[in-house]
Design a protein around this motif. Structure first.
Motif, PDB file in Angstrom:
ATOM      1  N   ASN A 251      40.160  41.803  49.378  1.00 24.11           N
ATOM      2  CA  ASN A 251      40.823  42.316  50.577  1.00 24.11           C
ATOM      3  C   ASN A 251      42.007  41.452  50.971  1.00 24.11           C
ATOM      4  O   ASN A 251      43.052  41.963  51.393  1.00 24.11           O
ATOM      5  N   ASP A 252      41.837  40.135  50.858  1.00 24.27           N
ATOM      6  CA  ASP A 252      42.929  39.227  51.209  1.00 24.27           C
ATOM      7  C   ASP A 252      44.147  39.444  50.324  1.00 24.27           C
ATOM      8  O   ASP A 252      45.287  39.418  50.812  1.00 24.27           O
ATOM      9  N   PHE A 253      43.909  39.649  49.036  1.00 23.01           N
ATOM     10  CA  PHE A 253      45.011  39.850  48.100  1.00 23.01           C
ATOM     11  C   PHE A 253      45.389  41.319  47.964  1.00 23.01           C
ATOM     12  O   PHE A 253      46.261  41.640  47.162  1.00 23.01           O
ATOM     13  N   ARG A 254      44.714  42.170  48.718  1.00 27.13           N
ATOM     14  CA  ARG A 254      45.011  43.611  48.778  1.00 27.13           C
ATOM     15  C   ARG A 254      44.928  44.257  47.391  1.00 27.13           C
ATOM     16  O   ARG A 254      45.749  45.084  47.027  1.00 27.13           O
ATOM     17  N   ILE A 255      43.904  43.862  46.596  1.00 28.00           N
ATOM     18  CA  ILE A 255      43.711  44.432  45.270  1.00 28.00           C
ATOM     19  C   ILE A 255      42.957  45.753  45.395  1.00 28.00           C
ATOM     20  O   ILE A 255      41.945  45.846  46.093  1.00 28.00           O
ATOM     21  N   LYS A 256      43.438  46.751  44.706  1.00 27.09           N
ATOM     22  CA  LYS A 256      42.864  48.093  44.804  1.00 27.09           C
ATOM     23  C   LYS A 256      41.540  48.177  44.051  1.00 27.09           C
ATOM     24  O   LYS A 256      41.390  47.594  42.975  1.00 27.09           O
ATOM     25  N   ILE A 257      40.610  48.932  44.600  1.00 21.18           N
ATOM     26  CA  ILE A 257      39.287  49.139  43.990  1.00 21.18           C
ATOM     27  C   ILE A 257      39.213  50.564  43.453  1.00 21.18           C
ATOM     28  O   ILE A 257      39.624  51.516  44.119  1.00 21.18           O
ATOM     29  N   ASP A 258      38.681  50.723  42.225  1.00 23.30           N
ATOM     30  CA  ASP A 258      38.584  52.071  41.655  1.00 23.30           C
ATOM     31  C   ASP A 258      37.326  52.767  42.152  1.00 23.30           C
ATOM     32  O   ASP A 258      36.565  52.219  42.961  1.00 23.30           O
ATOM     33  N   SER A 259      37.109  53.983  41.666  1.00 23.38           N
ATOM     34  CA  SER A 259      35.984  54.793  42.142  1.00 23.38           C
ATOM     35  C   SER A 259      34.630  54.190  41.777  1.00 23.38           C
ATOM     36  O   SER A 259      33.611  54.531  42.387  1.00 23.38           O
ATOM     37  N   ASN A 260      34.612  53.286  40.809  1.00 26.20           N
ATOM     38  CA  ASN A 260      33.362  52.635  40.410  1.00 26.20           C
ATOM     39  C   ASN A 260      33.129  51.335  41.160  1.00 26.20           C
ATOM     40  O   ASN A 260      32.135  50.644  40.907  1.00 26.20           O
ATOM     41  N   GLY A 261      34.037  50.973  42.051  1.00 27.67           N
ATOM     42  CA  GLY A 261      33.890  49.739  42.805  1.00 27.67           C
ATOM     43  C   GLY A 261      34.443  48.522  42.104  1.00 27.67           C
ATOM     44  O   GLY A 261      34.242  47.389  42.576  1.00 27.67           O
ATOM     45  N   ASP A 262      35.138  48.723  40.987  1.00 27.85           N
ATOM     46  CA  ASP A 262      35.720  47.593  40.250  1.00 27.85           C
ATOM     47  C   ASP A 262      37.193  47.426  40.620  1.00 27.85           C
ATOM     48  O   ASP A 262      37.885  48.408  40.907  1.00 27.85           O
TER      49      ASP A 262
END
Length: 1101
Positions: A724-735
């Motif tokens: 969340n801090d680095f604003r990295i996107k999460i895919d539909s599998n949670g990865d």
């Protein structure tokens, strides 16, 4: 030389005693100073113009015409005098690394001996127009504006629109995106596909062509795992869908255009862009425009191909507003000067200045860019040029009410009264433009340089060329009338003479009799002759015509004129000396400012009522200015009500699923250096520079492979808080959506039958060594020849990575190929060999670069620099810390984005440039005004007026709903430069007044400069009004800004500044810098005398 009052002019006249300033200052003292000023030795140039008017006029006019001739020759020879580019706005920052990193990554494959990995099955459709062409595709928006778009009637209307567009001639046969090798068109990407049976194989509910069960269809599409991901594209942010109800205020669809891997419609080529653009303009646009008037909902659309065409077309149309501005200024100048000769040559000189400046800008300074901002210079110079012409010409006309020994003296007096104030305004405006010239952004820097040069060129033209125009007009054309107007003019003269005769019966003609010489008014032009016989009034009247001819002959021979209207004096009740001017010569505006307006601003009650109004304006707009925020979005081209702007806003803010192009993708790259732009021209907008590669890059040592693997593992192993801090996107599998090659490469290698876990005898896990590589190649004899691969070959990692990309050289497309093939590059070396199973593939190469891809949730269009820069710095620190812990060979990597990081810093540069421009402008204005007027009080009060104008103009920005973006930043740099013009003229008028009391000096200021200031403001305000007709936000915003700046400037200069000068303006020698200089000189001389006395005493003793 004899002058009108009978005294003898002498260059050696002594000045009044300095002690006079400390005594009562009488009317005679002022008149004496006025006489001395008029009789001062004329400037050399003024004498030259007066003595040789035809020659000087011909020379200066020829120089101006020469600019047009030179420009014509340059055009004829093919020289690019106007290197225009309206499609690209060069906002490049090269003093930070992010743009150079971006370009290095984009051009990463431009190295010698590149080996390009390709597949027969590349994962892309090979049939014609089988690829999605985003530039041509038309996105359609259906906005119920708060209502429900998911109703049967609305969906039927959407169906009607899409069917009509799909049936457009040529769409299905030539332009649509195809579905298969049969070239069947793909249907619109639309919410209607869930009703027309397209997905009925998934669920029978998706077959509802009559829209009888809308809620059930949409609910199933939103909850079914096979459809819900794609369905999000159509949903607005505030949707509500249940099994029994469906609500959404807006939806969208796409009319798909296609392109191909090869051929005439090959993607990313100008040919397919031009082809689709012409089709959109000629066939589809008319239909699309027709649906804008749909009554059921608000319809608008966006195609970037059509948008770019419309921007250019509309910009050309809006630039025609300059024609309206020119016509307005011409008419206003004509009314003001009452001369086609003055007006025509004045306007011509402004255009000659523009052409001459462009020749210097391109040919001498060497700029190769001319864009939108430079067009704005036309509007600026029209206003400033007209203002300078008014100042000089009005100063000249006012000298007609005074007596001068010669025409050169008269011209010199007008010259002195106008040249300095024009110099100050030109200097401050030029300084404001130079604030933009120091910007690192080419668009603003080039505009600043061009405009500063234009201001200087215009100033030189006005002080060198325009005096010759005025002199030529005065001597040759002032009495000339058009043939059709001569009868009216003669009738007017007869009426004037009759009126004058009736006045002459009531007062004598004698103006002065200081030495027994009577002076008479003998013509409407106020020319006078001396009558030493003391002839009567009747005798003079009987000989008017004869005397006028004699006087003209006399002045022609002696090159001298005498004007005496202003020599009549009276004193009002306040003891302020005023001129009793001839009613036919004095301008009504001059009378208004000198008498009526002066009485108003100095009225003992009115001024105290008006002052709080100015304070309220400053407080209100100052509060608004405090609300100014940076603009996170890129340059807005059209108005908010325009279909394209509404489409962009809907795309950014209205839908659940933002377009992927608006989200930031971060890359971590090894093997690339920063672009080298040392060979690029400083104003080139196309040159990216030369590629530089990191010669120390070497991912092959075991330690380096392990370091890269650990780096990727750390990214994949981030906690939820860190993601969340680095604003990295999460895919539909949670990865996390991270493309780091080590994990997928190792997963593939360990799945091979040679690996121990698959029953093989080889350990294929990372890191690889030379031994692992040889063992693997030996196990694949159908592909590799290992005889030439000695242990001196160190690029061991290239073998398994290439094998992975080709999926064991089966020429099969995989998801890994689509993801990672562009993230590392190979270069052929002396070890390179042909693959035994396919000679087109080369192995034994060197890895030139490696990259990692990280998808984020950062929206580049809505993230401003206040939030964006901390994110950039966070990523920069993180990557730098990781690199510092890596071994040599892989410790020089860096993070980058395509455009995003760079644009965030551009936003900050624009904001900094705006603030710096205002600070520099005000800092320069105060000392310049103080030195020009030689009075610190005048300088301070004038600067106060400028600051009030600046505060109010900045307050307009958030009041109008604007933010601190590109154009606002540029405009803010110009505020001080444009705001200073009028108050400078007034301050100079106050300074040049020969009276000592503030009220008389204020009145003189209004008389000398009031009309010029007002006329100059009217021309600029009128010219800017034509910009309000512009559709392009760029021009409209500039017009509003100029109008507000000039409006507030005239408001505070003629209002606040004038009241303050009449209330607390300096009297006598208060605030006079010359007094300080004289005091310092006296102190210095006294100190020297004391020192000499002490030395003499010491020597004596």
């Amino acid at each position: 030389m004899k002058i009108a009052n009978g005294t003898t002019a002498s260059d050696g006249d002594t000045e009044l005693s300095g002690n006079k300033s400390r005594m009562a200052w009488g009317k005679g003292d002022t008149e004496e100073l006025q006489r001395q000023r008029r009789e001062e030795k004329p400037f050399i140039y003024c004498r030259l113009v007066a003595n040789y008017p035809r020659t000087t006029f011909a020379i200066t006019l020829s120089c101006h015409i020469l600019m047009f001739v030179v420009a014509g020759i340059l055009f004829a020879t093919g020289y690019e005098l106007f290197p225009t580019n309206f499609e690209v706005l060069p906002m490049e920052l090269y003093n930070i690394p992010y743009r150079l990193r971006d370009y290095a990554w984009r051009d990463r494959d431009k190295y010698s001996n590149e080996f390009e990995r390709t597949l027969t099955d590349s994962g892309f459709a090979t049939f014609e127009r089988g690829l999605y062409y985003s530039v041509g595709t038309v996105t359609l928006y259906y906005d119920a504006e708060g209502g429900n778009i998911f109703t049967p009637s609305n969906l039927r209307k959407i169906q009607e629109i899409e069917n009509d567009l799909e049936s457009s001639p040529g769409y299905t046969s030539t332009y649509c995106m195809t579905h298969n090798s049969s070239l069947v068109c793909k249907p619109f990407k639309s919410i209607l596909r869930y009703f027309d049976g397209t997905y009925k194989h998934i669920n029978s509910v998706f077959d509802d062509p009559n829209f009888n069960n809308i809620a059930a269809v949409l609910y199933e599409a939103n909850t079914n795992n096979q459809t819900n991901v794609d369905f999000q594209f159509f949903l607005p942010n505030s949707y509500s869908i249940t099994p029994t109800s469906a609500y959404g205020s807006i939806t969208r669809s796409e009319m798909l255009f296609g392109c191909s891997l090869t051929g005439a419609t090959k993607c990313n080529t100008d040919s397919v862009k031009d082809l689709t653009q012409e089709y959109l303009k000629s066939t589809l646009k008319e239909k699309l425009e027709g649906y804008l008037e749909t009554s059921q909902f608000d319809f608008y659309y966006l195609s970037y191909n059509l948008w770019s065409s419309d921007v250019f077309t509309q910009a050309i149309k809006d630039m025609l507003c300059a024609v309206g501005s020119m016509k307005f200024i011409f008419i206003f100048m004509l009314i003001h000067t009452r001369s086609f000769f003055i007006t025509g040559l004045g306007i011509m000189s402004i255009f000659a200045c523009f052409i001459g400046t462009e020749i210097l800008y391109v040919g001498v300074v060497g700029f190769k860019y001319f864009g939108f901002f430079h067009i704005l210079s036309i509007f600026i110079i029209l206003g400033i040029g007209a203002d300078d012409i008014f100042v000089f010409y009005d100063s000249w006309r006012l000298t007609a009410f005074s007596t001068y020994p010669s025409l050169a003296h008269r011209l010199s007096d007008a010259y002195k009264k106008s040249v300095l104030s024009m110099f100050i305004t030109s200097l401050t405006t030029c300084s404001a433009f130079l604030c933009s010239a120091i910007s690192p952004l080419l668009a603003t820097r080039s505009f600043g340089v061009f405009s500063a040069m234009l201001i200087i060129y215009n100033y030189l033209s006005v002080i060198i060329y325009f005096p010759t125009v005025v002199m030529m007009y005065h001597l040759k054309f002032e009495d000339w009338h058009w043939p059709c107007c001569r009868k009216c003019a003669q009738s007017s003269e007869i009426g004037d003479n009759n009126e004058k005769s009736s006045e002459e019966k009531e007062k004598p003609h004698v103006v002065d009799n200081m030495q027994g010489t009577d002076v008479y008014i003998i013509s409407e032009k106020q020319e006078i002759i001396s009558n030493t016989t003391g002839s009567s009034q009747e005798a003079v009247q009987n000989q008017n015509v004869k005397n006028e001819l004699k006087m003209k002959e006399f002045m022609s021979e002696r090159n001298a004129e005498t004007y005496n209207v202003g020599d009549f004096k009276r004193e009002n009740n306040d003891g302020i000396t005023t001129k009793k001017s001839h009613p036919k010569r004095q301008k009504k505006l001059v009378i208004f400012f000198r008498d009526y307006y002066f009485k108003f601003v100095t009225h003992k009650i009115a001024k105290w009522i008006v002052l709080p109004i100015f304070a309220i304006f400053v407080i209100v707009f100052g509060y608004q200015a405090s609300k100014l925020e940076p603009d996170n979005e890129q340059l807005k081209i059209f108005k908010d009500s325009h279909r394209y702007t509404k489409s962009r806003n809907a795309e950014l803010y209205s839908f659940v699923q933002s377009t992927s192009s608006s989200l930031v993708t971060i890359y971590v790259a090894w093997g690339l250096g920063l672009k080298d732009r040392s060979e690029c021209h400083f104003s080139s907008i196309d040159c990216r520079g030369t590629n530089v590669y990191d010669s120390s890059f070497d991912p092959n040592p075991v330690a380096n492979q392990q370091a890269l693997k650990s780096f990727c593992d750390d990214l994949y192993g981030m906690t939820t808080s860190e993601l969340n801090d680095f604003r990295i996107k999460i895919d539909s599998n949670g990865d996390p959506e991270i493309g780091c090659f080590t994990r997928n490469l190792e997963t593939y290698l360990t799945s091979l039958p040679h690996h121990t876990t698959q029953g093989g005898s080889l350990d294929l896990t990372l890191p690889w060594s030379y031994t692992k590589m040889i063992n693997f190649m030996t196990a694949e004899p159908s592909h590799y020849n290992t005889t030439g691969m000695t242990n001196s070959y160190t690029d061991v990692l290239s073998i398994p990575m290439q094998y992975w990309m080709y999926k064991g050289y089966t020429d099969t497309y995989t998801e890994d190929y689509g993801m990672y093939n562009t993230l590392f590059g190979e270069q052929k070396t002396s070890y390179t060999q042909n693959l035994l199973s396919d000679a087109s593939i080369k192995y034994g190469n060197k890895l030139m670069y490696i990259g990692i891809q990280i998808n984020t949730t950062i929206n580049m269009r809505t993230t401003g620099y206040s939030k964006g820069i901390p994110l950039i710095e966070k990523w920069e620190t993180f990557i730098n810390n990781k690199m510092s812990a890596m071994p040599s060979g892989v410790n020089s990597g860096y993070q980058l984005t395509r455009q995003s990081w760079h644009w965030i810093y551009v936003q900050k540069a624009l904001a900094d440039n705006a603030v710096l421009g205002i600070i520099i402008g005000v800092s320069i204005a105060f000392p310049i005004l103080t030195l020009a007027t030689m009075n610190i009080v005048i300088g301070f009060l004038a600067t106060t007026s400028i600051c009030c104008t600046t505060i109010c103009v900045i307050g307009v920005i958030p009041s109008a709903g604007w933010k601190l973006g590109l154009l606002v930043s540029l405009n803010m740099c110009l505020v001080v430069g444009l705001a200073v013009d009028y108050v400078v003229h007034l301050a100079e008028g106050y300074h040049l007044s020969l009276h000592k009391d503030r009220l008389s000096r204020t009145r003189d200021m209004l008389e000398e400069m009031g009309m010029s200031v007002f006329s100059g403001a009217c021309t600029t305000l009128g010219a800017s009004l034509f910009m309000f007709l512009s559709q392009v936000q760029f021009f409209l915003q500039f017009g509003i800004f100029v109008f507000c700046t000039i409006g507030f400037s005239i408001f505070f200069s003629l209002g606040l500044f004038t009241i303050l000068m009449g209330l607390i303006g300096p009297q006598n020698e208060i605030g006079d810098l010359r007094v300080i200089v004289r005091w310092c000189k006296r102190k210095f001389k006294r100190g020297k005398q004391i020192h000499h006395t002490q030395e003499a005493y010491e020597n004596k003793t």
